[in-house]
Design an enzyme around this catalytic site. Structure first.
Site, PDB file in Angstrom:
ATOM      1  N   HIS A   1      43.589  48.493  52.959  1.00 25.98           N
ATOM      2  CA  HIS A   1      43.737  48.177  51.531  1.00 25.98           C
ATOM      3  C   HIS A   1      43.118  49.202  50.583  1.00 25.98           C
ATOM      4  O   HIS A   1      43.316  49.122  49.385  1.00 25.98           O
ATOM      5  CB  HIS A   1      43.133  46.802  51.223  1.00 25.98           C
TER       6      HIS A   1
HETATM    7  C1  UD1 Z   1      39.140  45.476  45.413  1.00 23.18           C
HETATM    8  C2  UD1 Z   1      37.899  46.359  45.288  1.00 23.18           C
HETATM    9  C3  UD1 Z   1      37.584  46.981  46.627  1.00 23.18           C
HETATM   10  C4  UD1 Z   1      37.451  45.909  47.698  1.00 23.18           C
HETATM   11  C5  UD1 Z   1      38.684  45.024  47.708  1.00 23.18           C
HETATM   12  C6  UD1 Z   1      38.463  43.888  48.669  1.00 23.18           C
HETATM   13  C7  UD1 Z   1      37.611  47.491  43.105  1.00 23.18           C
HETATM   14  C8  UD1 Z   1      37.712  48.773  42.399  1.00 23.18           C
HETATM   15  N1  UD1 Z   1      38.143  47.468  44.357  1.00 23.18           N
HETATM   16  O1  UD1 Z   1      40.219  46.295  45.775  1.00 23.18           O
HETATM   17  O2  UD1 Z   1      36.347  47.675  46.545  1.00 23.18           O
HETATM   18  O3  UD1 Z   1      37.310  46.555  48.950  1.00 23.18           O
HETATM   19  O4  UD1 Z   1      38.905  44.478  46.399  1.00 23.18           O
HETATM   20  O5  UD1 Z   1      39.648  43.318  49.085  1.00 23.18           O
HETATM   21  O6  UD1 Z   1      37.095  46.534  42.574  1.00 23.18           O
HETATM   22  N2  UD1 Z   1      46.496  41.494  44.212  1.00 23.18           N
HETATM   23  C9  UD1 Z   1      47.284  40.374  44.325  1.00 23.18           C
HETATM   24  N3  UD1 Z   1      46.659  39.190  44.561  1.00 23.18           N
HETATM   25  C10 UD1 Z   1      45.312  39.045  44.647  1.00 23.18           C
HETATM   26  C11 UD1 Z   1      44.527  40.191  44.505  1.00 23.18           C
HETATM   27  C12 UD1 Z   1      45.129  41.401  44.293  1.00 23.18           C
HETATM   28  O7  UD1 Z   1      48.500  40.441  44.255  1.00 23.18           O
HETATM   29  O8  UD1 Z   1      44.824  37.926  44.866  1.00 23.18           O
HETATM   30  C13 UD1 Z   1      47.172  42.797  43.976  1.00 23.18           C
HETATM   31  C14 UD1 Z   1      47.407  43.098  42.502  1.00 23.18           C
HETATM   32  O9  UD1 Z   1      48.620  43.748  42.398  1.00 23.18           O
HETATM   33  C15 UD1 Z   1      46.324  44.088  42.192  1.00 23.18           C
HETATM   34  C16 UD1 Z   1      46.157  44.825  43.522  1.00 23.18           C
HETATM   35  O10 UD1 Z   1      46.364  43.830  44.506  1.00 23.18           O
HETATM   36  O11 UD1 Z   1      46.700  44.947  41.148  1.00 23.18           O
HETATM   37  C17 UD1 Z   1      44.796  45.434  43.713  1.00 23.18           C
HETATM   38  O12 UD1 Z   1      43.767  44.477  43.456  1.00 23.18           O
HETATM   39  P1  UD1 Z   1      42.344  44.974  42.883  1.00 23.18           P
HETATM   40  O13 UD1 Z   1      41.436  43.832  42.801  1.00 23.18           O
HETATM   41  O14 UD1 Z   1      42.554  45.814  41.674  1.00 23.18           O
HETATM   42  O15 UD1 Z   1      41.853  45.984  43.984  1.00 23.18           O
HETATM   43  P2  UD1 Z   1      41.713  45.810  45.547  1.00 23.18           P
HETATM   44  O16 UD1 Z   1      42.562  46.847  46.191  1.00 23.18           O
HETATM   45  O17 UD1 Z   1      41.903  44.407  45.945  1.00 23.18           O
HETATM   46  N1  UDP Z   2      39.069  39.199  55.694  1.00 23.84           N
HETATM   47  C1  UDP Z   2      39.611  37.910  55.714  1.00 23.84           C
HETATM   48  N2  UDP Z   2      40.960  37.770  55.798  1.00 23.84           N
HETATM   49  C2  UDP Z   2      41.798  38.838  55.878  1.00 23.84           C
HETATM   50  C3  UDP Z   2      41.241  40.138  55.850  1.00 23.84           C
HETATM   51  C4  UDP Z   2      39.874  40.266  55.741  1.00 23.84           C
HETATM   52  O1  UDP Z   2      38.870  36.915  55.663  1.00 23.84           O
HETATM   53  O2  UDP Z   2      43.018  38.629  55.951  1.00 23.84           O
HETATM   54  C5  UDP Z   2      37.608  39.339  55.581  1.00 23.84           C
HETATM   55  C6  UDP Z   2      36.950  40.239  56.581  1.00 23.84           C
HETATM   56  O3  UDP Z   2      36.720  39.545  57.805  1.00 23.84           O
HETATM   57  C7  UDP Z   2      35.664  40.600  55.861  1.00 23.84           C
HETATM   58  C8  UDP Z   2      36.109  40.692  54.431  1.00 23.84           C
HETATM   59  O4  UDP Z   2      37.332  39.974  54.342  1.00 23.84           O
HETATM   60  O5  UDP Z   2      34.715  39.557  55.966  1.00 23.84           O
HETATM   61  C9  UDP Z   2      36.314  42.114  54.052  1.00 23.84           C
HETATM   62  O6  UDP Z   2      36.947  42.176  52.816  1.00 23.84           O
HETATM   63  P1  UDP Z   2      37.881  43.383  52.395  1.00 23.84           P
HETATM   64  O7  UDP Z   2      38.299  44.157  53.583  1.00 23.84           O
HETATM   65  O8  UDP Z   2      38.926  42.811  51.516  1.00 23.84           O
HETATM   66  O9  UDP Z   2      36.914  44.236  51.454  1.00 23.84           O
HETATM   67  P2  UDP Z   2      35.784  45.325  51.741  1.00 23.84           P
HETATM   68  O10 UDP Z   2      34.814  44.759  52.698  1.00 23.84           O
HETATM   69  O11 UDP Z   2      36.444  46.556  52.225  1.00 23.84           O
HETATM   70  O12 UDP Z   2      35.213  45.568  50.387  1.00 23.84           O
END
Ligand code: UD1
Ligand code: UDP
Length: 356
Positions: A205
């Site tokens: 991601h």
């Molecule tokens: C964010 C965090 C990242 C973290 C990740 C965990 C920042 C800059 N990044 O990245 O550090 O590792 O969360 O998962 O804060 N979206 C949906 N549904 C949701 C959530 C997101 O459709 O419930 C889509 C939207 O199009 C959104 C895109 O995902 O624009 C990215 O979501 P965003 O929260 O901006 O960044 P992440 O890649 O999730």
């Molecule tokens: N995770 C989850 N369901 C999923 C993918 C990840 O519960 O489908 C959990 C994973 O086990 C870990 C956390 O989400 O506990 C990590 O989050 P993510 O990878 O979104 O963010 P990051 O840690 O990179 O910020």
């Protein structure tokens, strides 16, 4: 003592699951949870509150899906309004997301004390939005809760002892370790997902991988090749799902599933043969459950895992990922190392907040 906790993204819910439980045990503490709405799909948010019994947020700002500036700016404005009403003793923030930074900035401008969980982590890659978020959050926090000795050292090298505001750095251990062991026995197989023996588990991601089609191509091509030998189970983050849908990349060889809840995720980790990921949290969970991890990034904040030979940094290059996979099972690995403390990180955090 009143604590306002700012949450917004999946890993923060998982960390809060453990810390909020510890806070709730102490009648001297009152926690008010603010959900920024950064993650909003049921399987990216509600499922964690339900499964982990996290208290329902008192405020849900519904701010998600925007660009970084708009998202952070709207959060800042709305969190400030809430803090003016709630007037807490502490604002508690986790990790390195836009929600973290917005919470820390809003509190600092109102002179409310900030406690940062997962302080001191660094990738030394300023192109990552997370690196900016964590550096700025550390700089305005009063209590810096570090999960590792490396995090303490990083802050020390940045001159934390001479920062104005006189912050306190504490090595408390990693709250995700507390959570992984607490919830391990509750792990359950995701319904409707057929897994084969020795499957590998994968998540992707990170912006640096998803927003660069060259890197994403390298990763998907590598996974397709791995899938010739083993089933690749890929719970797909919505960000990656959208980008893949708009690309020509073929994922039909992979077992692509929707994001799963934490209890399903622990089951997948425990039953997998190895992990491919660019997630921060999953790198640690691979270690907790003694699974080799191939990290599809050029650097990691969790350097101890690489140094101790259980995590293999492979970047996003197909050949490098496959080379890492080829060697991953033959290398002797030692999981018997107390890198992340003794499983009392949440207790240490609550004690420090009370005794500050
Ligand atoms: C964010 C965090 C990242 C973290 C990740 C965990 C920042 C800059 N990044 O990245 O550090 O590792 O969360 O998962 O804060 N979206 C949906 N549904 C949701 C959530 C997101 O459709 O419930 C889509 C939207 O199009 C959104 C895109 O995902 O624009 C990215 O979501 P965003 O929260 O901006 O960044 P992440 O890649 O999730
Ligand atoms: N995770 C989850 N369901 C999923 C993918 C990840 O519960 O489908 C959990 C994973 O086990 C870990 C956390 O989400 O506990 C990590 O989050 P993510 O990878 O979104 O963010 P990051 O840690 O990179 O910020």
């Amino acid at each position: 003592m009143k604590i306002v906790t700012i949450l917004g993204a999946r890993p923060q819910f998982i960390k809060a699951g453990t810390v909020s439980r510890e806070i709730s045990k102490n009648s001297a503490l009152r926690e008010i949870i603010v959900h920024t709405g950064q993650h909003y799909d049921a399987n990216m948010s509600d499922v964690f509150f339900d499964e982990m019994n996290i208290p329902k947020p008192c405020h849900n700002l519904g701010i998600g899906g925007n660009g970084h500036g708009a998202m952070t700016g709207q959060m800042l404005e709305q969190i400030e309004m809430i803090l003016l009403i709630e007037r807490p003793d502490w604002v508690l923030v986790y990790g390195d997301t836009n929600s973290t930074l917005a919470g820390a900035l809003a509190a600092s401008k109102l002179h409310i004390k900030i406690a940062h969980i997962e302080a001191g982590l660094r990738s030394f890659n300023m192109a990552m939005p997370e690196e900016i978020n964590r550096i700025l959050t550390d700089r305005v926090s009063q209590l810096l809760f570090c999960p590792t000795r490396t995090a303490i050292d990083n802050l020390s090298k940045e001159g934390v002892d001479h920062w104005s505001g006189d912050p306190t750095c504490l090595l408390v251990g990693d709250v995700m370790q507390d959570g992984a062991f607490y919830y391990s026995n509750l792990a359950k197989k995701p319904s409707g997902v057929e897994t084969q023996n020795n499957f590998v588990l994968c998540t992707i991601h990170r912006a640096e991988n998803t927003d660069d089609i060259g890197r994403l191509t390298g990763i998907i091509n590598a996974l397709n090749e791995v899938s010739q030998q083993r089933q690749v189970v890929l719970p797909l983050h919505p960000r990656t799902r959208k980008i893949l849908a708009d690309s020509d990349l073929d994922t039909s060889q992979l077992t692509v599933i929707s994001p799963v809840g934490y209890l399903n995720m622990i089951w997948l980790i425990k039953n997998s043969a190895c992990i491919f990921t660019d997630s921060g949290g999953l790198q640690k969970e691979a270690f907790f459950f003694e699974k080799p991890c191939i990290t599809m990034r050029d650097e990691t904040e969790w350097v101890e895992l690489v140094d101790s030979g259980v995590n293999f940094l492979a970047g996003a290059d197909k050949e490098k990922i496959l080379a890492a996979f080829e060697g991953v099972f033959s290398i002797t690995k030692n999981y018997n190392q107390a890198i992340y403390g003794s499983g009392c990180a949440s207790q240490n955090i609550v004690e420090a907040l009370i005794n500050y």
